[in-house]
Design a protein around this motif. Structure first.
Motif, PDB file in Angstrom:
ATOM      1  N   ARG A  34      36.726  42.568  47.398  1.00 19.60           N
ATOM      2  CA  ARG A  34      35.866  41.681  46.602  1.00 19.60           C
ATOM      3  C   ARG A  34      34.423  42.117  46.780  1.00 19.60           C
ATOM      4  O   ARG A  34      34.136  43.096  47.468  1.00 19.60           O
ATOM      5  CB  ARG A  34      36.060  40.233  47.048  1.00 19.60           C
ATOM      6  N   ILE A  71      34.227  34.745  51.491  1.00 21.57           N
ATOM      7  CA  ILE A  71      34.812  36.066  51.752  1.00 21.57           C
ATOM      8  C   ILE A  71      33.997  36.678  52.894  1.00 21.57           C
ATOM      9  O   ILE A  71      32.957  36.135  53.277  1.00 21.57           O
ATOM     10  CB  ILE A  71      34.774  36.989  50.506  1.00 21.57           C
ATOM     11  N   ARG A 126      39.419  32.870  52.338  1.00 20.27           N
ATOM     12  CA  ARG A 126      38.838  32.352  51.094  1.00 20.27           C
ATOM     13  C   ARG A 126      39.563  31.096  50.632  1.00 20.27           C
ATOM     14  O   ARG A 126      38.935  30.130  50.178  1.00 20.27           O
ATOM     15  CB  ARG A 126      38.886  33.433  50.008  1.00 20.27           C
TER      16      ARG A 126
END
Ligand code: ACO
Length: 431
Positions: free
Chosen positions: A411, A40, A34
């Motif tokens: 995430r 991601i 990232r």
């Protein structure tokens, strides 16, 4: 030279290191992705994501291999015991005589619950599921651990982990006795781990049951076979909770909750329910399999399929052999076993199951053994939790011992509404 993977995106190339495991598995280390690209990775349900490196358990799902700390599960199941394997998983090597004795002595020291803890059992309704009682009481057990002053005190780890392994079986047996309105039976110091569990489950305060060595050995083997299975749903949950530096009791209680679901540890209960239903309908399993294949009603052949194994679960092979042996020794036959055998035989010839690589998993036969031992169906997943405790603890320890360990924080790719302004209640239209 270390391997790298090159990823091109938006006209730029970045090099990502490849981590190589001791059995040759490779994983792309995307920790800095990232920062380097703004991207991601997306992997729904983490199926292709290594959440950690671990020295504990190795699985090759394609080949049907399972090893604890390098030892093949088949060898451990034949030659070892649950208590020895618990030490192996947690501390990395088979214990010597002294270590094994000290470990067993701690189980004896901790096997009795604090008397006040017994009052907690009174608060549960009679039909409470024992998994709900188990997770609550494991967490409560932390409150009765006076030494638990700091959330995690590594110097106390040995005692805390032994307390957990010892008390999980006392709590499980008390939960069962409570659900049946039976008086609690206290453990006996002269009994070994699994003997004591069966004693607390089935003796009466005035009458000890005669413990059959074959029955004790079969249950001990079930515990051993369930003792660890790398990053499954419950173990990942334990690691997740541990990563926040929650204590070992809270982390293990979370593991019990994750294990409860029918797609995970609850499958052993679901298998028995399925077999019982097939029998009550006078089916030999053929009609049921047709239903499963048609996918009508979303029925699945419980005890078949596995998120990792695309081959026979090695534990299922061992359990099937033990099941045959135990029923023969106890001179018992079980009509549900006949249905299970027929289901397996038919499914393993059927293209639906072959094409999807669906084979029996550990839960397919374990329920038949537990039934033969007199363990009620609603306790099956609890048996799994007793067995899995050393694996959860070993994973907890790995998180705690890692000096680089950080709080787990996946995430997401957000797909909800973009920014909008607050609308006062009187101006909102009905949806
Ligand atoms: N019976 C019938 N069909 C099945 C089964 C099953 N037991 N398991 C998977 N399938 C089918 C799915 O419907 C799907 O079919 P499709 O390709 O036509 O859509 C295909 O096989 C792949 O299924 P997934 O759900 O993607 O497989 P996944 O790896 O996600 O699921 C799981 C693994 C949850 C274990 C699944 O096989 C299952 O539900 N099995 C029954 C429950 C069970 O025994 N759980 C215990 C697992 S072992 C343990 O936790 C200790």
């Amino acid at each position: 030279m270390s391997e790298k993977v090159t990823l091109s995106y938006d006209g730029k190339s970045v090099e990502l290191p490849v981590i190589v495991g001791s059995e040759g598995e490779r994983g792309i280390d995307i920790a800095r992705l990232r920062d380097q690209t703004g991207l991601i990775t997306y992997d729904d349900g983490y199926r292709n994501t290594g959440s950690c490196t671990s020295d504990i358990t190795f699985i090759d799902g394609e080949k049907g291999i399972l090893r604890y700390r390098g030892y093949p599960i088949e060898e451990l199941a034949e030659k070892s015991t649950f208590v020895e394997v618990a030490w192996l998983l947690i501390y990395g090597n088979l214990p010597d005589r002294q270590e094994l004795k000290a470990f067993s002595d701690m189980f004896t020291e901790f096997q009795v619950l604090h008397e006040d803890m017994k009052h907690h059992f009174e608060g549960f309704p009679p039909n409470a599921h024992p998994m709900a009682i188990l997770s609550s009481m494991i967490n409560a057990s932390g409150c009765f651990t006076r030494e638990l002053t700091a959330p995690n005190d590594p110097t106390k780890f040995r005692r805390h982990s032994a307390r957990l392994i010892s008390q999980v079986r006392t709590i499980a047996a008390f939960a069962y006795r409570k659900s049946r309105g039976l008086p609690s039976v206290y453990p006996k110091p002269e009994y070994k781990y699994t003997e004591n569990f069966l004693h607390m489950m089935f003796s009466m305060p005035y009458d000890d049951i005669a413990l059959e060595p074959e029955a004790v050995a079969a249950l001990d083997q079930i515990f051993l076979l369930h003792a660890d299975h790398e990053q499954n749903c419950s173990t990942s949950t334990v690691r997740m909770v541990a990563s926040s530096r929650a204590n070992i009791f809270a982390s293990a209680a979370a593991g019990v909750c994750a294990l409860w679901g029918p797609l995970h540890g609850g499958a052993n209960q679901a298998v028995l329910d399925m077999l019982t239903q097939i029998r009550s309908e006078g089916d030999d399993g053929s009609k049921f399999l047709e239903h499963v294949k048609s996918k009508e009603g979303g029925k699945r052949l419980m005890g078949f399929g596995h998120a990792v194994y695309r081959n026979y679960d090695p534990r299922a092979k061992i359990i099937k052999a033990s099941c045959d042996k135990l029923l023969a020794r106890l001179k018992k036959s079980d009509p549900l076993l006949d249905i299970a055998l027929k289901l397996e035989e038919t499914a393993l010839k059927d293209s639906y199951f072959l094409e999807r690589k669906l084979y029996p998993n550990v839960d397919f036969y374990s329920g038949i053994i537990m039934r033969a031992l007199g363990i009620p169906t609603e306790m099956f997943t609890v048996m799994f939790a007793i067995g899995r405790m050393p694996g959860w603890i070993a994973n907890f320890k790995e998180v705690m011992d890692d000096p680089k360990s950080r709080i787990y924080r996946p995430r997401q790719v957000y797909t909800g509404p973009t920014i909008r302004n607050y609308v006062p209640l009187e101006k909102r239209s009905a949806h």
